[in-house]
Scaffold this motif. Structure first.
Motif, PDB file in Angstrom:
ATOM      1  N   PHE A 275       0.671  -1.138  -0.046  1.00  0.00           N
ATOM      2  CA  PHE A 275       0.108   0.065  -0.129  1.00  0.00           C
ATOM      3  C   PHE A 275       0.776   1.267   0.190  1.00  0.00           C
ATOM      4  CE2 PHE A 275      -1.993   3.363   2.180  1.00  0.00           C
ATOM      5  CZ  PHE A 275      -2.979   3.393   1.347  1.00  0.00           C
ATOM      6  N   ALA A 276       1.933   1.223   0.906  1.00  0.00           N
ATOM      7  CA  ALA A 276       2.924   2.393   0.766  1.00  0.00           C
ATOM      8  C   ALA A 276       3.422   2.921  -0.342  1.00  0.00           C
ATOM      9  CB  ALA A 276       3.874   2.313   1.830  1.00  0.00           C
ATOM     10  N   ASN A 277       3.971   1.519  -1.156  1.00  0.00           N
ATOM     11  CA  ASN A 277       4.680   1.754  -2.349  1.00  0.00           C
ATOM     12  C   ASN A 277       3.620   2.246  -3.494  1.00  0.00           C
ATOM     13  OD1 ASN A 277       7.104   1.315  -4.102  1.00  0.00           O
ATOM     14  ND2 ASN A 277       5.736  -0.185  -4.963  1.00  0.00           N
ATOM     15  N   ASP A 278       2.364   1.535  -3.444  1.00  0.00           N
ATOM     16  CA  ASP A 278       1.489   2.131  -4.632  1.00  0.00           C
ATOM     17  C   ASP A 278       0.815   3.417  -4.195  1.00  0.00           C
ATOM     18  OD1 ASP A 278       1.119  -0.355  -5.572  1.00  0.00           O
ATOM     19  OD2 ASP A 278      -0.501  -0.948  -4.555  1.00  0.00           O
ATOM     20  N   ASN A 279       0.721   3.875  -2.914  1.00  0.00           N
ATOM     21  CA  ASN A 279       0.316   5.244  -2.735  1.00  0.00           C
ATOM     22  C   ASN A 279       1.790   6.030  -3.248  1.00  0.00           C
ATOM     23  OD1 ASN A 279      -1.569   7.040  -1.493  1.00  0.00           O
ATOM     24  ND2 ASN A 279       0.111   7.461   0.068  1.00  0.00           N
ATOM     25  N   PHE A 280       2.903   5.759  -2.854  1.00  0.00           N
ATOM     26  CA  PHE A 280       4.002   6.726  -3.475  1.00  0.00           C
ATOM     27  C   PHE A 280       4.159   6.702  -4.958  1.00  0.00           C
ATOM     28  CE2 PHE A 280       8.138   7.110  -5.310  1.00  0.00           C
ATOM     29  CZ  PHE A 280       8.730   8.099  -4.596  1.00  0.00           C
ATOM     30  N   ASN A 281       3.767   5.699  -5.575  1.00  0.00           N
ATOM     31  CA  ASN A 281       3.638   5.632  -7.132  1.00  0.00           C
ATOM     32  C   ASN A 281       2.507   6.531  -7.550  1.00  0.00           C
ATOM     33  OD1 ASN A 281       6.010   4.341  -7.616  1.00  0.00           O
ATOM     34  ND2 ASN A 281       4.823   2.332  -7.408  1.00  0.00           N
ATOM     35  N   TYR A 282       1.398   6.597  -7.043  1.00  0.00           N
ATOM     36  CA  TYR A 282       0.275   7.486  -7.217  1.00  0.00           C
ATOM     37  C   TYR A 282       0.752   8.830  -7.146  1.00  0.00           C
ATOM     38  CZ  TYR A 282      -4.172   9.449  -7.255  1.00  0.00           C
ATOM     39  OH  TYR A 282      -5.586  10.326  -7.362  1.00  0.00           O
ATOM     40  N   THR A 283       1.149   9.198  -5.966  1.00  0.00           N
ATOM     41  CA  THR A 283       1.664  10.716  -5.845  1.00  0.00           C
ATOM     42  C   THR A 283       2.885  10.947  -6.799  1.00  0.00           C
ATOM     43  OG1 THR A 283       1.278  10.350  -3.575  1.00  0.00           O
ATOM     44  CG2 THR A 283       2.656  12.239  -4.156  1.00  0.00           C
ATOM     45  N   TYR A 284       3.553  10.136  -7.071  1.00  0.00           N
ATOM     46  CA  TYR A 284       4.587  10.250  -8.069  1.00  0.00           C
ATOM     47  C   TYR A 284       4.228  10.578  -9.530  1.00  0.00           C
ATOM     48  CZ  TYR A 284       8.640   8.739 -11.323  1.00  0.00           C
ATOM     49  OH  TYR A 284       9.478   8.856 -12.274  1.00  0.00           O
ATOM     50  N   THR A 285       3.016   9.616  -9.799  1.00  0.00           N
ATOM     51  CA  THR A 285       2.478   9.724 -11.230  1.00  0.00           C
ATOM     52  C   THR A 285       1.640  11.139 -11.277  1.00  0.00           C
ATOM     53  OG1 THR A 285       2.242   7.339 -11.532  1.00  0.00           O
ATOM     54  CG2 THR A 285       0.847   8.822 -12.848  1.00  0.00           C
ATOM     55  N   SER A 286       1.007  11.264 -10.226  1.00  0.00           N
ATOM     56  CA  SER A 286       0.336  12.789  -9.929  1.00  0.00           C
ATOM     57  C   SER A 286       1.213  14.079 -10.194  1.00  0.00           C
ATOM     58  CB  SER A 286      -0.506  12.791  -8.608  1.00  0.00           C
ATOM     59  OG  SER A 286      -1.296  11.753  -8.638  1.00  0.00           O
ATOM     60  N   LEU A 287       2.539  13.926  -9.656  1.00  0.00           N
ATOM     61  CA  LEU A 287       3.326  14.755  -9.884  1.00  0.00           C
ATOM     62  C   LEU A 287       3.698  15.137 -11.345  1.00  0.00           C
ATOM     63  CD1 LEU A 287       5.337  17.153  -9.030  1.00  0.00           C
ATOM     64  CD2 LEU A 287       7.046  15.104  -8.570  1.00  0.00           C
TER      65      LEU A 287
END
Length: 346
Positions: A275-287
């Motif tokens: 979950f932490a990694n997916d949330n990071f990647n979602y934030t990264y993609t949003s950036l």
């Protein structure tokens, strides 16, 4: 040094606006590709135990973001549109750097180490590093990033001011990003490109990134870590610099235990790590999507504020994951920097 395909530079000898735009898109892709590599090393370090190395890595990442901005400004000024928000924009780690890199160098997402430092040096190495006493990595016969940018600069001079869009479009200026240059013509485009070259490689006569700055270029900034001391003026020596300033210490024990080249599939489905990694990647993609908008017409303070907020969120998430703060009993989680357009909560 990393080796770019010589055809990139040769293809700019008889340039067209589109060939220069294509080269600049390659430059944007390449500038971004180094950022996850440097961030993984940066956030793998306990800042209390390795403050000097943390400061050096952080400063380089900030300037790589500026280089993305400057390349995008030049690209936009010629009538192009930088593409940032696609899955293919993100490189696969481990692997060669994208943007037509032809080097044998395979780049990994690894915690900071002396071996990973050598990768940083290979990425940033100039064609002819100044012979400052130290232990630079071996060179090869490749074309450097700086030479690639020089070929772009020369091609822009050939195209002339008539190739630039009037009025200027989609420019991110210094009011939004310190150091940015609004590009309107050959002179301003070449000034933007010169900034990128000097911050990365220095000049043929100085390791400093610009005449008005005493900050070393990226290559020499990293060499300070290898040499174990800051670069200092050394009058009477040739060249007149040496790695004889205050010590730059590396505390090996101040590196978090992290996986090498993590992938989302490495973390058990449904686990806190996943979950932490997916949330990071979602934030990264949003950036990336926010930066795409910023460089494609949404060049407003609100959009920049959105990008900064996402960067701060990424920083907090990465540091917590890598330091094992959310769950000290679980293994430390390394963010995988993958395209994740869907909020994992949904």
């Amino acid at each position: 040094m990393i080796q770019l395909k010589r055809s990139l530079a040769e293809g700019l000898k008889q340039p067209t606006p589109q060939s220069v735009i294509d080269a600049l898109q390659n430059a944007v892709v390449l500038e971004h590709a180094t950022i996850p590599v440097y961030l993984y090393g940066l956030y793998s370090l306990d800042p209390a135990r390795n403050p000097d190395i943390v400061a050096i890595l952080r400063s380089v990442v900030v300037e790589e973001m500026l280089h993305m901005t400057l390349s995008s400004n030049v690209l936009n000024a010629l009538g192009g549109a930088p593409v940032i928000d696609t899955p293919g924009f993100i490189p696969t780690y481990p692997g060669p750097l994208p943007g037509a890199v032809e080097s044998s160098l395979i780049v990994h997402l690894l915690p900071f180490s002396q071996d990973q430092l050598m990768t940083y040096l290979q990425i940033e190495q100039p064609q002819n590093p100044l012979p400052i006493p130290g232990d630079p990595p071996p060179t090869d016969d490749g074309i450097t990033i700086g030479e690639f940018y020089t070929a772009i600069s020369d091609a822009i001079a050939t195209l002339g001011d008539g190739a630039f869009v009037d009025p200027p479009r989609n420019q991110v200026g210094p009011d939004l990003m310190p150091g940015a240059i609004v590009v309107t013509d050959v002179a301003s485009a070449q000034a933007a490109i010169a900034t990128i070259i000097e911050q990365g490689e220095g000049s043929s006569t100085s390791p400093e990134e610009a005449a008005q700055s005493a900050e070393p270029a990226h290559y020499y900034r990293f060499m300070q870590i290898l040499a174990g001391a800051l670069l200092a003026s050394a009058p009477g020596k040739t060249p007149p610099w040496s790695f004889s300033g205050p010590a730059v210490a590396f505390d090996v024990g101040g590196v978090y235990p992290l996986p090498n080249d993590p992938k989302s599939s490495d973390y058990p489905p449904g686990s806190a790590q996943a979950f932490a990694n997916d949330n990071f990647n979602y934030t990264y993609t949003s950036l990336l999507k926010t930066l795409h908008g910023l460089f494609n017409g949404q060049n407003t303070q609100d959009q920049m504020n959105n990008a900064i907020a996402l960067m701060m969120s990424l920083k907090g998430q990465a540091k917590a994951m890598m330091a094992g703060i959310p769950n000290p009993s679980a293994p430390n989680t390394g963010p995988s920097f993958e395209y994740q357009p869907v909020n994992p909560r949904h």
